[in-house]
Design a protein around this motif. Structure first.
Motif, PDB file in Angstrom:
ATOM      1  N   THR A 137      51.100  38.296  42.345  1.00 27.34           N
ATOM      2  CA  THR A 137      50.125  39.251  42.079  1.00 27.34           C
ATOM      3  C   THR A 137      50.202  40.614  43.149  1.00 27.34           C
ATOM      4  OG1 THR A 137      48.134  38.567  43.160  1.00 27.34           O
ATOM      5  CG2 THR A 137      48.771  37.789  41.060  1.00 27.34           C
ATOM      6  N   ALA A 138      49.362  41.345  42.845  1.00 27.35           N
ATOM      7  CA  ALA A 138      49.377  42.611  43.990  1.00 27.35           C
ATOM      8  C   ALA A 138      48.925  42.147  45.271  1.00 27.35           C
ATOM      9  CB  ALA A 138      48.509  43.797  43.392  1.00 27.35           C
ATOM     10  N   LYS A 139      48.240  40.922  45.305  1.00 28.91           N
ATOM     11  CA  LYS A 139      47.469  40.602  46.558  1.00 28.91           C
ATOM     12  C   LYS A 139      47.966  39.130  47.146  1.00 28.91           C
ATOM     13  CE  LYS A 139      43.465  43.435  45.724  1.00 28.91           C
ATOM     14  NZ  LYS A 139      41.630  43.322  45.871  1.00 28.91           N
ATOM     15  N   THR A 140      48.488  38.497  46.025  1.00 27.53           N
ATOM     16  CA  THR A 140      48.884  36.946  46.370  1.00 27.53           C
ATOM     17  C   THR A 140      50.551  36.772  45.914  1.00 27.53           C
ATOM     18  OG1 THR A 140      48.039  36.067  44.448  1.00 27.53           O
ATOM     19  CG2 THR A 140      46.601  36.268  45.962  1.00 27.53           C
ATOM     20  N   LYS A 141      50.787  35.646  46.611  1.00 27.94           N
ATOM     21  CA  LYS A 141      52.100  35.032  46.468  1.00 27.94           C
ATOM     22  C   LYS A 141      52.029  33.619  46.345  1.00 27.94           C
ATOM     23  CE  LYS A 141      55.431  35.909  49.309  1.00 27.94           C
ATOM     24  NZ  LYS A 141      56.305  36.518  49.966  1.00 27.94           N
TER      25      LYS A 141
END
Length: 463
Positions: A137-141
């Motif tokens: 996602t834009a904030k997580t991996k």
């Protein structure tokens, strides 16, 4: 003498002409003879049970043989196969599950499924092998290690990729998909171009992409429009060093916080405490209910794994709300199911394959039809809600997985075995309903020594 010879020659000529005409007429008849009706499929081999008949696929909509799958992608690195929409087989019968699609993935060792997202929610179960899936996602991996029996939720729109980390065994998984745009239809959106799939970035002009990424248009054309990836498919062979780099650069919050579960977190059907399990010497059954898992709750999907030993029966049962799409992972078994619908003969076929816009009237005849089919590896069998069914394994061990649709608050009710629902009937009710005496009424539903799974031969029953 001369006259006689002439008569003989004339007679022979006439006979020859007549023979040629007859031959031509015979050939002409053969050319216009209607084609013979194709023979039905050969009977199933021995050991499949006494006195049962297999229905042909054209007359029997519940059974999808492996040839029913269509190749969506295939290369030396693996394949993706998908069943057609269920309503293509029987528009009215499967109307309730027309929005659901079933597919099968197979990734060869050291292969990489390139990043993509779908306009659909999906639930995946790992059938074989070991692998890694990463959700971005834009904030997580977040990276998750996957093995046989693990269940994974893929939310609609999530960018993800997968790796088969095993160097010898293919990574194999089944998936049920629920489209969010068009009923029964979904699209895969790939960020990188491949041999048969364009990058979704080709939907933008090079000018826009150049400004968006702050890179030259020439580089945009080379990366997103160029031919450098066009010789490769969506599955690609990678080296062990590349696998190591990919897994080292990723995090796995599920490993750091084992008590914290998210909609991304996979779980095991074999070890998770919230999975319902039935097990004895003749079989194992594991079921994840949507009420017990956040990953499944909003989709109302249940997931099951059935493993039966040779010569066993999964006792008669039904589901109150869930319709199950079951996939055979190993072996063959006989499915028996009680259905109010008949599929034999042209009249019944016309009833279940109506013209567009036609409606089928409810069948109030009260007849019960015995649906019997031999189901083998890579086949799919549909078990509608409320339909009593059983599975009989004869010649070999049998393994199947299932996706239950509309499974919220669905109850699996057994009709035989210890603790079955009919054993709770009042003895008087049993006596009156079945027309038996008191002694038979007391023992009719309480004589089975096993629960859930039992042997098919009485000699194996406990005394």
């Amino acid at each position: 003498m001369t006259m006689t010879k002439k008569l003989i020659i004339t007679l022979l000529l006439l006979i020859s002409i007549a023979f040629v005409h007859c031959l031509a007429f015979h050939v002409e008849l053969e050319e216009f003879e209607p084609p013979r009706q194709e023979e039905q499929e050969a009977p199933v081999g021995e050991g499949s049970g006494e006195g049962w008949q297999e229905e042909s696929t054209s007359e029997f909509p519940y059974h999808f043989r492996k040839r029913s799958f269509k190749n969506w992608f295939q290369s030396k690195e693996g394949f993706v196969k998908m069943l057609p929409k269920f309503t293509k087989r029987a528009p009215n019968l499967f109307r309730g599950i027309e929005n659901y699609r079933f597919s099968l993935y197979d990734m060869e060792p050291n292969s990489f499924l390139v990043p993509l997202h779908l306009d659909a929610d999906s639930v995946v179960i790992i059938l074989q092998g070991h692998g890694v899936a990463e959700f971005v996602t834009a904030k997580t991996k977040e990276l998750f290690h996957l093995t046989k029996g693990d269940v994974v939720r893929l939310p609609s729109g999530i960018t993800h990729f997968a790796i088969n980390t095993n160097q010898t065994v293919p990574l194999r998984f089944a998936k049920i998909t629920i489209p969010v745009n068009n009923p029964g239809q979904f699209q895969n959106y790939f960020s990188a171009p491949s041999q048969f799939q364009q990058s979704y970035f080709t939907g933008f002009s090079k000018e826009v992409l150049s400004a968006s990424f702050n890179i030259p248009e020439e580089l945009v054309g080379r990366i997103f429009f160029g031919p450098q990836q066009m010789g490769q498919g969506i599955m690609r062979r990678i080296t062990p060093d590349q696998i190591k780099e990919l897994t080292e650069n990723s995090t796995s919050p599920s490993n750091k916080h084992k008590d914290k579960s998210t909609k991304f977190s996979p779980f095991s059907l074999f070890t998770h405490d919230s999975v319902s399990s039935y097990t004895n010497d003749f079989g194992h059954f594991h079921e994840a209910h949507p009420e017990s898992f956040d990953q499944l709750q909003d989709l109302q999907i249940a997931v099951t794994w059935t493993n039966m030993t040779q010569g066993s029966v999964f006792l008669p049962q039904y589901n109150s709300k869930a319709t199950f799409v079951t996939f055979v992972e190993n072996g063959c078994a006989r499915y028996e199911m009680a259905s109010p619908y008949s599929f034999q003969g042209e009249q019944q076929q016309q009833q279940w394959w109506p013209e567009q816009g036609e409606e089928k009237e409810e069948d109030m005849s009260g007849q019960v039809h015995k649906i019997v089919s031999r189901v083998c590896k890579s086949d799919v069998f549909i078990i509608p809600a409320g339909h009593p069914f059983t599975i009989v394994s004869h010649d070999e061990n049998f393994v199947s997985v299932g996706f239950g649709i509309y499974a919220s608050n669905s109850i699996r009710t057994f009709l035989a075995g210890q603790g079955n629902v009919l054993s709770n009937l009042d003895t008087v009710a049993t006596r009156v309903a079945f027309g038996v005496g008191s002694k038979v009424a007391e023992k009719l539903f309480t004589s089975q020594n096993y629960s859930h799974f039992a042997p098919t031969t009485p000699s194996h029953q406990q005394s």
